[in-house]
Design a protein around this motif. Structure first.
Motif, PDB file in Angstrom:
ATOM      1  N   ILE A  32     -12.226  -1.349   2.665  1.00  0.00           N
ATOM      2  CA  ILE A  32     -13.837  -1.315   2.400  1.00  0.00           C
ATOM      3  C   ILE A  32     -14.721  -0.801   3.323  1.00  0.00           C
ATOM      4  O   ILE A  32     -16.102  -0.122   2.338  1.00  0.00           O
ATOM      5  CB  ILE A  32     -13.853  -3.245   1.375  1.00  0.00           C
ATOM      6  N   ALA A  33     -14.189  -0.992   3.706  1.00  0.00           N
ATOM      7  CA  ALA A  33     -15.810  -0.989   5.032  1.00  0.00           C
ATOM      8  C   ALA A  33     -15.580   0.716   5.186  1.00  0.00           C
ATOM      9  O   ALA A  33     -16.703   1.224   6.153  1.00  0.00           O
ATOM     10  CB  ALA A  33     -15.869  -1.615   5.970  1.00  0.00           C
ATOM     11  N   GLY A  34     -14.651   1.606   4.672  1.00  0.00           N
ATOM     12  CA  GLY A  34     -13.843   2.595   5.470  1.00  0.00           C
ATOM     13  C   GLY A  34     -14.122   2.981   6.578  1.00  0.00           C
ATOM     14  O   GLY A  34     -13.829   3.956   7.228  1.00  0.00           O
ATOM     15  N   GLY A  35     -13.065   2.157   7.359  1.00  0.00           N
ATOM     16  CA  GLY A  35     -12.617   1.735   7.897  1.00  0.00           C
ATOM     17  C   GLY A  35     -12.918   1.655   9.602  1.00  0.00           C
ATOM     18  O   GLY A  35     -12.651   1.599  10.650  1.00  0.00           O
ATOM     19  N   GLY A  36     -14.554   1.578   8.912  1.00  0.00           N
ATOM     20  CA  GLY A  36     -15.281   0.568   9.884  1.00  0.00           C
ATOM     21  C   GLY A  36     -15.415  -0.353  10.386  1.00  0.00           C
ATOM     22  O   GLY A  36     -14.553  -1.368   9.958  1.00  0.00           O
ATOM     23  N   ALA A  37     -15.313  -0.419  11.561  1.00  0.00           N
ATOM     24  CA  ALA A  37     -15.452  -2.336  12.404  1.00  0.00           C
ATOM     25  C   ALA A  37     -16.870  -2.934  11.411  1.00  0.00           C
ATOM     26  O   ALA A  37     -17.885  -2.561  12.007  1.00  0.00           O
ATOM     27  CB  ALA A  37     -15.952  -1.891  14.039  1.00  0.00           C
ATOM     28  N   THR A  38     -16.220  -4.047  11.548  1.00  0.00           N
ATOM     29  CA  THR A  38     -16.877  -4.906  11.245  1.00  0.00           C
ATOM     30  C   THR A  38     -16.633  -6.279  11.904  1.00  0.00           C
ATOM     31  O   THR A  38     -16.049  -6.446  11.642  1.00  0.00           O
ATOM     32  CB  THR A  38     -17.601  -4.819   9.236  1.00  0.00           C
ATOM     33  N   GLU A  39     -17.989  -7.492  11.155  1.00  0.00           N
ATOM     34  CA  GLU A  39     -17.564  -8.881  11.542  1.00  0.00           C
ATOM     35  C   GLU A  39     -18.052  -9.801  10.739  1.00  0.00           C
ATOM     36  O   GLU A  39     -18.535  -9.591  10.001  1.00  0.00           O
ATOM     37  CB  GLU A  39     -17.895  -8.762  13.215  1.00  0.00           C
ATOM     38  N   LEU A  40     -17.810 -10.975  11.352  1.00  0.00           N
ATOM     39  CA  LEU A  40     -18.093 -11.832  10.510  1.00  0.00           C
ATOM     40  C   LEU A  40     -17.690 -13.316  11.104  1.00  0.00           C
ATOM     41  O   LEU A  40     -17.303 -13.512  12.201  1.00  0.00           O
ATOM     42  CB  LEU A  40     -17.444 -12.096   8.908  1.00  0.00           C
ATOM     43  N   ARG A  41     -19.169 -14.454  10.912  1.00  0.00           N
ATOM     44  CA  ARG A  41     -19.148 -15.770  12.119  1.00  0.00           C
ATOM     45  C   ARG A  41     -18.806 -16.267  11.215  1.00  0.00           C
ATOM     46  O   ARG A  41     -19.698 -16.642   9.994  1.00  0.00           O
ATOM     47  CB  ARG A  41     -20.809 -15.237  12.803  1.00  0.00           C
ATOM     48  N   HIS A  42     -18.325 -17.073  11.325  1.00  0.00           N
ATOM     49  CA  HIS A  42     -17.921 -19.024   9.851  1.00  0.00           C
ATOM     50  C   HIS A  42     -18.111 -20.099  11.201  1.00  0.00           C
ATOM     51  O   HIS A  42     -17.686 -20.264  11.773  1.00  0.00           O
ATOM     52  CB  HIS A  42     -16.808 -18.652   9.622  1.00  0.00           C
ATOM     53  N   CYS A  43     -18.102 -21.174  10.019  1.00  0.00           N
ATOM     54  CA  CYS A  43     -18.032 -22.534  11.098  1.00  0.00           C
ATOM     55  C   CYS A  43     -17.399 -23.434   9.622  1.00  0.00           C
ATOM     56  O   CYS A  43     -17.962 -23.277   8.527  1.00  0.00           O
ATOM     57  CB  CYS A  43     -18.682 -23.566  11.759  1.00  0.00           C
ATOM     58  N   HIS A  44     -15.817 -23.732   9.635  1.00  0.00           N
ATOM     59  CA  HIS A  44     -15.739 -24.882   8.806  1.00  0.00           C
ATOM     60  C   HIS A  44     -15.943 -26.031   9.052  1.00  0.00           C
ATOM     61  O   HIS A  44     -16.318 -26.648  10.038  1.00  0.00           O
ATOM     62  CB  HIS A  44     -13.634 -24.886   8.922  1.00  0.00           C
ATOM     63  N   ASP A  45     -16.164 -26.737   7.831  1.00  0.00           N
ATOM     64  CA  ASP A  45     -16.202 -28.075   8.112  1.00  0.00           C
ATOM     65  C   ASP A  45     -17.781 -28.422   8.530  1.00  0.00           C
ATOM     66  O   ASP A  45     -18.420 -29.467  10.052  1.00  0.00           O
ATOM     67  CB  ASP A  45     -15.488 -29.281   8.420  1.00  0.00           C
ATOM     68  N   ALA A  46     -18.919 -28.059   8.397  1.00  0.00           N
ATOM     69  CA  ALA A  46     -20.445 -27.488   9.020  1.00  0.00           C
ATOM     70  C   ALA A  46     -20.765 -29.158   9.540  1.00  0.00           C
ATOM     71  O   ALA A  46     -21.203 -29.132  10.073  1.00  0.00           O
ATOM     72  CB  ALA A  46     -21.376 -26.973   8.113  1.00  0.00           C
ATOM     73  N   GLN A  47     -20.619 -29.832   8.516  1.00  0.00           N
ATOM     74  CA  GLN A  47     -20.887 -31.598   8.410  1.00  0.00           C
ATOM     75  C   GLN A  47     -20.515 -32.456   9.349  1.00  0.00           C
ATOM     76  O   GLN A  47     -21.144 -33.376  10.255  1.00  0.00           O
ATOM     77  CB  GLN A  47     -21.007 -32.070   7.190  1.00  0.00           C
ATOM     78  N   PHE A  48     -19.070 -31.611  10.186  1.00  0.00           N
ATOM     79  CA  PHE A  48     -19.151 -32.773  11.064  1.00  0.00           C
ATOM     80  C   PHE A  48     -19.536 -31.835  13.057  1.00  0.00           C
ATOM     81  O   PHE A  48     -19.637 -32.860  13.693  1.00  0.00           O
ATOM     82  CB  PHE A  48     -17.847 -32.958  11.343  1.00  0.00           C
ATOM     83  N   TYR A  49     -20.705 -30.806  12.302  1.00  0.00           N
ATOM     84  CA  TYR A  49     -21.214 -30.715  13.555  1.00  0.00           C
ATOM     85  C   TYR A  49     -22.477 -30.193  13.777  1.00  0.00           C
ATOM     86  O   TYR A  49     -23.041 -30.456  14.493  1.00  0.00           O
ATOM     87  CB  TYR A  49     -20.675 -29.201  14.304  1.00  0.00           C
ATOM     88  N   SER A  50     -22.944 -30.559  12.706  1.00  0.00           N
ATOM     89  CA  SER A  50     -24.482 -31.024  12.028  1.00  0.00           C
ATOM     90  C   SER A  50     -24.895 -32.068  11.075  1.00  0.00           C
ATOM     91  O   SER A  50     -24.474 -31.456   9.939  1.00  0.00           O
ATOM     92  CB  SER A  50     -25.122 -29.451  12.150  1.00  0.00           C
ATOM     93  N   ALA A  51     -25.815 -32.633  11.599  1.00  0.00           N
ATOM     94  CA  ALA A  51     -25.902 -33.684  10.115  1.00  0.00           C
ATOM     95  C   ALA A  51     -27.078 -33.009   9.041  1.00  0.00           C
ATOM     96  O   ALA A  51     -26.613 -33.578   7.944  1.00  0.00           O
ATOM     97  CB  ALA A  51     -27.075 -34.790  10.902  1.00  0.00           C
ATOM     98  N   ALA A  52     -27.939 -32.104   9.211  1.00  0.00           N
ATOM     99  CA  ALA A  52     -28.608 -31.601   8.436  1.00  0.00           C
ATOM    100  C   ALA A  52     -26.912 -31.142   7.106  1.00  0.00           C
ATOM    101  O   ALA A  52     -27.650 -31.645   5.909  1.00  0.00           O
ATOM    102  CB  ALA A  52     -28.642 -30.553   9.151  1.00  0.00           C
ATOM    103  N   PHE A  53     -26.322 -30.716   7.521  1.00  0.00           N
ATOM    104  CA  PHE A  53     -25.495 -30.374   6.890  1.00  0.00           C
ATOM    105  C   PHE A  53     -25.066 -31.132   5.952  1.00  0.00           C
ATOM    106  O   PHE A  53     -24.668 -31.084   4.987  1.00  0.00           O
ATOM    107  CB  PHE A  53     -23.714 -29.611   7.028  1.00  0.00           C
ATOM    108  N   ALA A  54     -24.392 -32.621   6.778  1.00  0.00           N
ATOM    109  CA  ALA A  54     -23.953 -34.179   5.785  1.00  0.00           C
ATOM    110  C   ALA A  54     -25.183 -33.793   4.629  1.00  0.00           C
ATOM    111  O   ALA A  54     -24.520 -34.919   3.752  1.00  0.00           O
ATOM    112  CB  ALA A  54     -23.735 -34.496   6.671  1.00  0.00           C
ATOM    113  N   ARG A  55     -26.115 -34.201   4.859  1.00  0.00           N
ATOM    114  CA  ARG A  55     -28.012 -34.169   4.146  1.00  0.00           C
ATOM    115  C   ARG A  55     -27.553 -33.065   2.849  1.00  0.00           C
ATOM    116  O   ARG A  55     -27.677 -33.745   2.170  1.00  0.00           O
ATOM    117  CB  ARG A  55     -28.877 -34.101   4.672  1.00  0.00           C
ATOM    118  N   LEU A  56     -27.099 -32.702   3.578  1.00  0.00           N
ATOM    119  CA  LEU A  56     -27.667 -31.120   1.941  1.00  0.00           C
ATOM    120  C   LEU A  56     -26.333 -30.944   0.949  1.00  0.00           C
ATOM    121  O   LEU A  56     -26.759 -31.771  -0.114  1.00  0.00           O
ATOM    122  CB  LEU A  56     -26.977 -29.851   2.848  1.00  0.00           C
ATOM    123  N   ILE A  57     -24.800 -31.441   1.453  1.00  0.00           N
ATOM    124  CA  ILE A  57     -23.548 -32.194   0.471  1.00  0.00           C
ATOM    125  C   ILE A  57     -24.216 -33.145  -0.410  1.00  0.00           C
ATOM    126  O   ILE A  57     -23.158 -33.361  -1.164  1.00  0.00           O
ATOM    127  CB  ILE A  57     -22.557 -31.441   1.032  1.00  0.00           C
TER     128      ILE A  57
END
Length: 256
Positions: A63-88
């Motif tokens: 889709i990107a036309g063969g160029g290099a792309t990247e993505l950063r991610h994190c599963h289960d965010a609420q286990f790493y930061s209480a801010a996300f536990a409050r949000l959900i």
């Protein structure tokens, strides 16, 4: 129907009605711009603490036309930061989720932070989330919290309105788990541009994807997948540390 016409329709009727008809609903300013900015900082600080990983699908490179792309991610965010536990568990979110599902009980499936880096943020081919974790009653929905603006140039989500009514569709396994690009081209889907603080709700049957972030700023979102607790998985194919947590109401099946 164009995006402008869809936005006009969204303003005329309730989010629940629009969601039933179209398989998605964009709720404007569910959180404030200041809150979104703070969560954006929390996302980037969390990812800086973790070992980098790139979940870009192999098919996304095409889709990107063969160029290099990247993505950063994190599963289960609420286990790493209480801010996300409050949000959900924030009623501003859970009350909307309950209304869209038509159930007073909202149960967590999983959370995931996605950051598309500036100028090379990876796209997602068109797909249904149902292909990744099918359920028996199809109540599963996604909420995409936007922590910064997501115009089309930043690779905003693109949807096929009404596609949820087609039920589960066969997906291609090669290079990811997506729909055939020749039949479901990303560029023909409707872009859903959003502002910081907006939340996009999607049925897990709605066909959607997203483009490359070609802007000079990262695109930062939190994905929250939720369900009615009485909607049981059809297959045990997706594990998460938070799955089954009640975000609103009760679990009527608890102890059975």
């Amino acid at each position: 129907m164009t995006m402008k016409e869809l936005e006009g329709r969204m303003n005329e009727i309730s989010p629940a009605r629009f969601y039933r008809d179209n398989g998605y609903a964009l709720v404007k300013s569910l959180i404030s711009a200041d809150e979104a900015r703070a969560y954006r900082e929390e996302c980037h600080a969390l990812l800086a603490r973790l070992r980098p990983s790139d979940p870009t699908w192999g098919s996304a490179r095409r889709i990107a036309g063969g160029g290099a792309t990247e993505l950063r991610h994190c599963h289960d965010a609420q286990f790493y930061s209480a801010a996300f536990a409050r949000l959900i568990v924030d009623p501003r979110f859970t009350d909307v989720a309950a209304e869209l599902m038509g159930s007073g009980n909202v149960q967590l499936h999983h959370t995931k932070i996605f950051v598309k880096p500036a100028e090379k943020g990876s796209p997602f081919p068109m797909h249904q989330d149902a292909a990744h974790f099918p359920h028996t009653r199809h109540t599963v929905g996604a909420a995409i919290f936007h922590f910064d603006d997501a115009p089309e140039e930043k690779g905003c989500v693109r949807v096929v309105p009404g596609s949820h009514r087609r039920g589960p569709l066969p997906h291609v396994e090669e290079g990811g788990w997506h729909l055939p690009p020749s039949r479901w081209p990303l560029e023909e889907a409707v872009p859903v541009e959003a502002r910081a603080g907006d939340v996009l709700f999607l049925s897990y049957l709605t066909v959607h994807g997203s483009g490359v972030n070609r802007s000079d700023e990262a695109r930062t979102t939190l994905l929250v997948q939720f369900r009615d607790p009485e909607d049981l998985p059809a297959e045990d194919v997706h594990g998460s540390r938070g799955q089954g947590m009640m975000l609103r109401g009760i679990d009527p099946l608890a102890g059975r």
